[in-house]
Design a protein around this motif. Sequence first.
Motif, PDB file in Angstrom:
ATOM      1  N   GLU A   1      -5.833 -42.476 -72.456  1.00  0.00           N
ATOM      2  CA  GLU A   1      -6.492 -44.063 -72.359  1.00  0.00           C
ATOM      3  C   GLU A   1      -5.811 -44.372 -71.081  1.00  0.00           C
ATOM      4  OE1 GLU A   1      -5.786 -47.440 -73.286  1.00  0.00           O
ATOM      5  OE2 GLU A   1      -7.827 -48.062 -73.654  1.00  0.00           O
ATOM      6  N   SER A   2      -4.965 -45.612 -71.525  1.00  0.00           N
ATOM      7  CA  SER A   2      -4.190 -46.339 -70.438  1.00  0.00           C
ATOM      8  C   SER A   2      -2.798 -45.914 -70.336  1.00  0.00           C
ATOM      9  CB  SER A   2      -4.284 -47.906 -70.645  1.00  0.00           C
ATOM     10  OG  SER A   2      -3.526 -48.071 -71.694  1.00  0.00           O
ATOM     11  N   LEU A   3      -2.334 -44.911 -71.080  1.00  0.00           N
ATOM     12  CA  LEU A   3      -0.899 -44.216 -71.182  1.00  0.00           C
ATOM     13  C   LEU A   3      -0.865 -43.057 -70.268  1.00  0.00           C
ATOM     14  CD1 LEU A   3      -0.048 -44.576 -74.705  1.00  0.00           C
ATOM     15  CD2 LEU A   3       0.168 -46.273 -72.960  1.00  0.00           C
ATOM     16  N   ASN A   4       0.386 -42.755 -69.699  1.00  0.00           N
ATOM     17  CA  ASN A   4       0.648 -41.522 -69.063  1.00  0.00           C
ATOM     18  C   ASN A   4       1.506 -40.768 -69.960  1.00  0.00           C
ATOM     19  OD1 ASN A   4       0.153 -39.598 -66.896  1.00  0.00           O
ATOM     20  ND2 ASN A   4       2.061 -40.409 -66.044  1.00  0.00           N
TER      21      ASN A   4
ATOM     22  N   VAL B   1       4.714 -27.966 -76.538  1.00  0.00           N
ATOM     23  CA  VAL B   1       4.157 -29.154 -77.353  1.00  0.00           C
ATOM     24  C   VAL B   1       2.630 -29.262 -76.922  1.00  0.00           C
ATOM     25  CG1 VAL B   1       4.141 -31.689 -77.980  1.00  0.00           C
ATOM     26  CG2 VAL B   1       6.451 -30.380 -77.498  1.00  0.00           C
ATOM     27  N   LEU B   2       1.718 -29.525 -77.950  1.00  0.00           N
ATOM     28  CA  LEU B   2       0.404 -29.284 -77.599  1.00  0.00           C
ATOM     29  C   LEU B   2      -0.007 -30.393 -76.632  1.00  0.00           C
ATOM     30  CD1 LEU B   2      -2.289 -27.990 -78.551  1.00  0.00           C
ATOM     31  CD2 LEU B   2      -2.677 -30.084 -80.108  1.00  0.00           C
ATOM     32  N   ILE B   3      -0.923 -30.040 -75.737  1.00  0.00           N
ATOM     33  CA  ILE B   3      -1.369 -31.026 -74.707  1.00  0.00           C
ATOM     34  C   ILE B   3      -2.553 -31.968 -75.178  1.00  0.00           C
ATOM     35  CG2 ILE B   3      -2.612 -31.284 -72.549  1.00  0.00           C
ATOM     36  CD1 ILE B   3      -1.316 -28.556 -71.698  1.00  0.00           C
ATOM     37  N   PRO B   4      -2.433 -33.274 -75.100  1.00  0.00           N
ATOM     38  CA  PRO B   4      -3.391 -34.156 -75.714  1.00  0.00           C
ATOM     39  C   PRO B   4      -4.826 -33.882 -75.046  1.00  0.00           C
ATOM     40  CG  PRO B   4      -1.470 -35.451 -74.909  1.00  0.00           C
ATOM     41  CD  PRO B   4      -1.348 -34.242 -74.523  1.00  0.00           C
ATOM     42  N   ARG B   5      -6.030 -33.929 -75.806  1.00  0.00           N
ATOM     43  CA  ARG B   5      -7.339 -33.640 -75.588  1.00  0.00           C
ATOM     44  C   ARG B   5      -8.173 -34.920 -75.373  1.00  0.00           C
ATOM     45  NH1 ARG B   5      -4.216 -28.834 -75.845  1.00  0.00           N
ATOM     46  NH2 ARG B   5      -5.815 -27.183 -75.558  1.00  0.00           N
ATOM     47  N   TRP B   6      -9.170 -34.832 -74.572  1.00  0.00           N
ATOM     48  CA  TRP B   6     -10.116 -35.869 -74.417  1.00  0.00           C
ATOM     49  C   TRP B   6     -10.684 -36.229 -75.589  1.00  0.00           C
ATOM     50  CZ3 TRP B   6     -15.195 -35.813 -75.802  1.00  0.00           C
ATOM     51  CH2 TRP B   6     -15.739 -34.398 -75.919  1.00  0.00           C
ATOM     52  N   GLU B   7     -10.911 -35.218 -76.598  1.00  0.00           N
ATOM     53  CA  GLU B   7     -11.603 -35.547 -77.855  1.00  0.00           C
ATOM     54  C   GLU B   7     -10.708 -36.464 -78.802  1.00  0.00           C
ATOM     55  OE1 GLU B   7     -12.689 -31.112 -76.883  1.00  0.00           O
ATOM     56  OE2 GLU B   7     -10.976 -32.487 -76.584  1.00  0.00           O
ATOM     57  N   THR B   8      -9.477 -36.055 -78.736  1.00  0.00           N
ATOM     58  CA  THR B   8      -8.640 -36.861 -79.401  1.00  0.00           C
ATOM     59  C   THR B   8      -8.369 -38.447 -79.004  1.00  0.00           C
ATOM     60  OG1 THR B   8      -7.303 -35.025 -80.014  1.00  0.00           O
ATOM     61  CG2 THR B   8      -6.077 -37.143 -80.395  1.00  0.00           C
ATOM     62  N   GLU B   9      -8.358 -38.306 -77.737  1.00  0.00           N
ATOM     63  CA  GLU B   9      -8.195 -39.663 -76.989  1.00  0.00           C
ATOM     64  C   GLU B   9      -9.452 -40.496 -77.386  1.00  0.00           C
ATOM     65  OE1 GLU B   9      -8.326 -41.408 -72.421  1.00  0.00           O
ATOM     66  OE2 GLU B   9      -8.773 -39.429 -72.746  1.00  0.00           O
ATOM     67  N   GLU B  10     -10.736 -39.958 -77.453  1.00  0.00           N
ATOM     68  CA  GLU B  10     -11.922 -40.690 -77.784  1.00  0.00           C
ATOM     69  C   GLU B  10     -11.880 -41.377 -78.978  1.00  0.00           C
ATOM     70  OE1 GLU B  10     -16.328 -39.231 -76.924  1.00  0.00           O
ATOM     71  OE2 GLU B  10     -15.603 -38.491 -78.669  1.00  0.00           O
ATOM     72  N   TRP B  11     -11.504 -40.579 -80.136  1.00  0.00           N
ATOM     73  CA  TRP B  11     -11.692 -41.376 -81.406  1.00  0.00           C
ATOM     74  C   TRP B  11     -10.321 -42.146 -81.610  1.00  0.00           C
ATOM     75  CZ3 TRP B  11      -7.594 -40.615 -84.826  1.00  0.00           C
ATOM     76  CH2 TRP B  11      -6.870 -39.453 -85.023  1.00  0.00           C
TER      77      TRP B  11
ATOM     78  N   GLY C   1       2.726 -34.142 -82.380  1.00  0.00           N
ATOM     79  CA  GLY C   1       2.841 -33.595 -81.043  1.00  0.00           C
ATOM     80  C   GLY C   1       3.491 -34.558 -80.019  1.00  0.00           C
ATOM     81  N   THR C   2       2.914 -34.974 -78.780  1.00  0.00           N
ATOM     82  CA  THR C   2       3.509 -35.843 -77.946  1.00  0.00           C
ATOM     83  C   THR C   2       3.900 -37.066 -78.364  1.00  0.00           C
ATOM     84  OG1 THR C   2       1.257 -36.198 -76.917  1.00  0.00           O
ATOM     85  CG2 THR C   2       2.562 -34.050 -76.074  1.00  0.00           C
ATOM     86  N   GLY C   3       3.132 -37.447 -79.597  1.00  0.00           N
ATOM     87  CA  GLY C   3       3.173 -38.887 -79.954  1.00  0.00           C
ATOM     88  C   GLY C   3       2.094 -39.845 -79.556  1.00  0.00           C
ATOM     89  N   CYS C   4       0.986 -39.074 -78.799  1.00  0.00           N
ATOM     90  CA  CYS C   4      -0.263 -39.660 -78.096  1.00  0.00           C
ATOM     91  C   CYS C   4      -0.718 -40.713 -78.879  1.00  0.00           C
ATOM     92  CB  CYS C   4      -0.993 -38.795 -77.263  1.00  0.00           C
ATOM     93  SG  CYS C   4      -1.847 -37.643 -78.337  1.00  0.00           S
ATOM     94  N   ILE C   5      -1.193 -40.354 -80.198  1.00  0.00           N
ATOM     95  CA  ILE C   5      -1.892 -41.122 -81.043  1.00  0.00           C
ATOM     96  C   ILE C   5      -1.225 -42.062 -81.605  1.00  0.00           C
ATOM     97  CG2 ILE C   5      -3.373 -41.371 -83.355  1.00  0.00           C
ATOM     98  CD1 ILE C   5      -3.914 -38.325 -82.951  1.00  0.00           C
TER      99      ILE C   5
ATOM    100  N   GLY D   1      11.166 -34.479 -80.037  1.00  0.00           N
ATOM    101  CA  GLY D   1      12.052 -35.016 -78.975  1.00  0.00           C
ATOM    102  C   GLY D   1      11.072 -35.487 -77.982  1.00  0.00           C
ATOM    103  N   LEU D   2       9.916 -34.729 -77.659  1.00  0.00           N
ATOM    104  CA  LEU D   2       9.080 -35.410 -76.678  1.00  0.00           C
ATOM    105  C   LEU D   2       8.353 -36.629 -77.160  1.00  0.00           C
ATOM    106  CD1 LEU D   2       7.899 -35.181 -73.714  1.00  0.00           C
ATOM    107  CD2 LEU D   2       5.909 -33.645 -75.014  1.00  0.00           C
ATOM    108  N   ALA D   3       8.184 -36.732 -78.336  1.00  0.00           N
ATOM    109  CA  ALA D   3       7.385 -38.114 -78.862  1.00  0.00           C
ATOM    110  C   ALA D   3       8.538 -39.354 -78.533  1.00  0.00           C
ATOM    111  CB  ALA D   3       7.071 -37.931 -80.160  1.00  0.00           C
ATOM    112  N   TYR D   4       9.494 -38.970 -79.091  1.00  0.00           N
ATOM    113  CA  TYR D   4      10.585 -39.966 -78.651  1.00  0.00           C
ATOM    114  C   TYR D   4      10.741 -40.362 -77.358  1.00  0.00           C
ATOM    115  CZ  TYR D   4      15.187 -42.182 -79.014  1.00  0.00           C
ATOM    116  OH  TYR D   4      16.217 -43.151 -78.992  1.00  0.00           O
TER     117      TYR D   4
END
Length: 293
Positions: free
Chosen positions: A72-75, A82-92, A114-118, A142-145
């Motif tokens: 979304e608007s985050l980088n 660590v699992l790479i964020p997917r567009w399917e997750t970003e969508e919901w 994972g990355t903490g994206c959600i 560690g990456l989420a932090y």
Amino acid sequence: MVRIKPSTIWQASKLNRFLPFLLPECRSIHAARQELRWIQDESNDDYQVWKRCKLRYRHYPLQYILGSQPFESLNIKCKPGVLIPRWETEEWATDLAHRLPKNRQIHVLDLCTGTGCIPLLIKHIRPDAVVKAVDCSPLATGLAYWNSKSLGISIQVIQGDILEHNSTVKPQKVDLITCNPPYISQSTFVKETSRSVKLFEPKLALIGCFEFYADLIDHQISRAEAFVYEVGELSQCEYVCRRIVEDPILSKVWRVGFRLDANSKPRVVYGYRRVAITLDWPRIFEEFGELKN
């Protein structure tokens, strides 16, 4: 996988000497040119571009090469293990975050973060939310932090295995639980998963079946008013629905639904208490998906 035509490789080499390295993953000149632009934008010189293109030729994930993935608007920063964020997750996750009420101190718990994206996206869109993120992997936490600090978005990150049910992840009450668990079966992983994913992304975050959905019903659901779990196939949605509908207590307390992604594939199973204490969940989840009970 269909082999790349020699004429396509020749045409790519005429356009740019680096493009043929990108064709095994990109499969088309158009997609390869887009990836090359991204690599060039993040590289200091042609030598670095060449090294990164060689990594892509070996199916190394682009997000690990560039070190980030837009969500979304985050980088979101990414790194191996660590699992790479997917567009399917970003969508919901984007849709869900915007549905949550503004100016409310809603308590959100994200499992298998994972990355903490959600949780980072929810906190970014709804700053008043109190958000916690849990993962069993020290690389992930560690990456989420790190993402939390680099983005200036405050969330609490906890390392712990939710399936062990120990004191590390205390069963405190929350308003909403989100989770993108490992859900790809071993056979699907072997037969259908791309080479890039199989070779370089963590199997710990990918391979699973029903264990996290069983944990949802057996342990997590009792402490939440609502849940949203990503799925890989319809059977996982049906499992959660069946466990709730066939339970004489849960069936009276919970409503459950499924959500499809933009490709019309089952992507989310979600639920909320029929009688909510803090939030108007029927309104929040209106047209989020299709209710099944």
